[in-house]
Design an enzyme around this catalytic site. Structure first.
Site, PDB file in Angstrom:
ATOM      1  N   CYS A  67      49.902  -3.939  18.800  1.00  0.00           N
ATOM      2  CA  CYS A  67      49.562  -4.628  20.048  1.00  0.00           C
ATOM      3  C   CYS A  67      50.769  -5.378  20.592  1.00  0.00           C
ATOM      4  O   CYS A  67      51.028  -5.368  21.799  1.00  0.00           O
ATOM      5  CB  CYS A  67      48.397  -5.580  19.816  1.00  0.00           C
ATOM      6  SG  CYS A  67      47.834  -6.439  21.308  1.00  0.00           S
ATOM      7  N   CYS A 105      40.438  -7.615  16.210  1.00  0.00           N
ATOM      8  CA  CYS A 105      39.676  -8.068  17.374  1.00  0.00           C
ATOM      9  C   CYS A 105      38.727  -7.012  17.911  1.00  0.00           C
ATOM     10  O   CYS A 105      37.668  -7.342  18.444  1.00  0.00           O
ATOM     11  CB  CYS A 105      40.629  -8.528  18.476  1.00  0.00           C
ATOM     12  SG  CYS A 105      41.588  -7.196  19.245  1.00  0.00           S
TER      13      CYS A 105
END
Length: 389
Positions: A123, A222
């Site tokens: 990410c 997440c």
């Protein structure tokens, strides 16, 4: 005063220039306490700060709820409230398609191939310091600010380096080891020089009137709403029963998908046959080709060397020939001494002392003191030869 100079630096670290330049800063605000305090510090340092929350799911309810500090509707609202308190403009940017392609689909495909990826590292590489940074620069911003605990140092010759945070207990340089010099040139980490505890950061947030001061930290992936990684993968890859075998090849159990295991795993093996010596067994190898998981004793996990691919250098690349570094193999792992050398497009590493639980797909990050040299993705490992009688 620049964001890097806001706090007292370690005496052993190079000092960045203090040119007094006021930057246009895009603060990535996850909705957690760290990113909120980082944005507040950048604004307090005199920069022109705009807050942005990244919408990373087309269906935010599918991501973790319960105030985890990343990716949910609640987090977006928390980030907006923090920006209001700081007194900075705030926007929500939709990067869900990029996130799905570059992080979620990569995560699934890596597990399907028998490897163990790090989605937070991916990410940072693909979203926060690629898609987000590129958009920020196109809009005239000078830098992206995040709440990571790490430090960017500018040498006298203008070259930028990534260093560990002042507090090793909070250091997050491992997941930033994929950043190259161009990305570092546009990165601000206002928390990196803070020699304080997390509770003191929370106390600072409370003093600033930020409601996220008591919000729990996010520790899980997440995009896996319930924290069940194996269940998440099963929904996307299906179930496929296979064998669990010992080092001799004898079947000792079954599984519903080899992708549900990682090298070094001990729990959840569901092995019906105990080991001859009565000791626990660990995952030694994952073979997606024949859907087989191999288990064995802890000492069989000892790795003496590895090869890694796709190296990325945080500033100057290593000098020619082998050199001694320290290496970190997991986000929350310790350091180990290694000798590393770049050969063609590969990084070849030998451990001074064997390391356990090293899995293909993970990142190895090299350090020279506190400086991050760079990172690469582990492709293969070499194990210690078994002892002979």
């Amino acid at each position: 005063m620049t964001a890097e100079s806001m706090n007292e630096r370690r005496p052993d670290a190079p000092t960045p220039p203090r040119d007094g330049r006021r930057l246009r800063v895009l603060a990535a605000m996850s909705g957690g306490v760290d990113s909120a305090v980082a944005a507040a510090r950048a604004a307090e340092a005199g920069h022109d700060v705009t807050g942005v929350h990244l919408a990373l799911s087309a269906n935010p309810q599918s991501f973790r709820t319960g105030a985890r500090g990343c990716c949910t509707i609640e987090d977006s609202r928390d980030a907006r409230r923090a920006a209001d308190v700081i007194g900075i403009p705030f926007y929500v940017w939709d990067l869900a398609d990029r996130f799905r392609e570059d992080v979620v689909e990569d995560f699934v495909s890596e597990y399907a191939a028998g490897r163990t990826p790090n989605p937070c590292l991916r990410c940072n590489e693909k979203i926060k310091f690629a898609a987000l940074l590129d958009k920020a620069l196109a809009l005239g911003f000078d830098a992206v600010c995040t709440g990571h605990y790490a430090t960017v140092v500018v040498r006298e010759d203008g070259r930028r380096e990534l260093h560990r945070a002042s507090d090793m207990a909070k250091d997050q340089s491992y997941v930033l080891g994929v950043l190259d010099e161009r990305q570092l040139a546009h990165a601000l980490f206002p928390l990196g020089d803070t020699v304080t505890t997390k509770e003191e950061i929370r106390a600072e947030a409370e003093r600033r009137g930020l409601a996220v001061a008591k919000k729990p930290d996010s520790h899980d992936i997440c995009f896996i709403a319930d924290g069940d990684t194996q269940g998440f993968l099963a929904k996307r890859l299906g179930t496929a029963e296979g064998d669990i075998v010992d080092e001799s090849g004898a079947k000792v159990g079954t599984h519903s998908g080899a992708y549900g295991f990682t090298i070094g795993q001990r729990k959840g093996l569901r092995i019906g046959t105990p080991a001859a010596d009565g000791k626990p067994r660990y995952v030694l190898d994952i073979s997606p080709v024949n859907n087989t998981v191999t288990v064995g004793p802890a000492e069989a996990l000892e790795v003496t060397g590895l090869t890694a691919i796709r190296p990325r250098w945080c500033g100057a690349p290593p000098t020619d020939g082998p050199a001694v570094y320290t290496a970190q193999l997991r986000a929350h792992g310790g350091e180990t001494e290694v000798t590393a050398e770049v050969v063609g497009d590969e990084l070849r590493v030998e451990f001074t002392e064997p390391a356990r639980g090293v899995a293909p797909g993970q990142a190895i990050v090299l350090y020279d003191g506190t400086r991050v040299v760079g990172s690469a993705t582990i492709a293969t490992t070499a194990r210690r030869a078994p002892a002979t009688a």
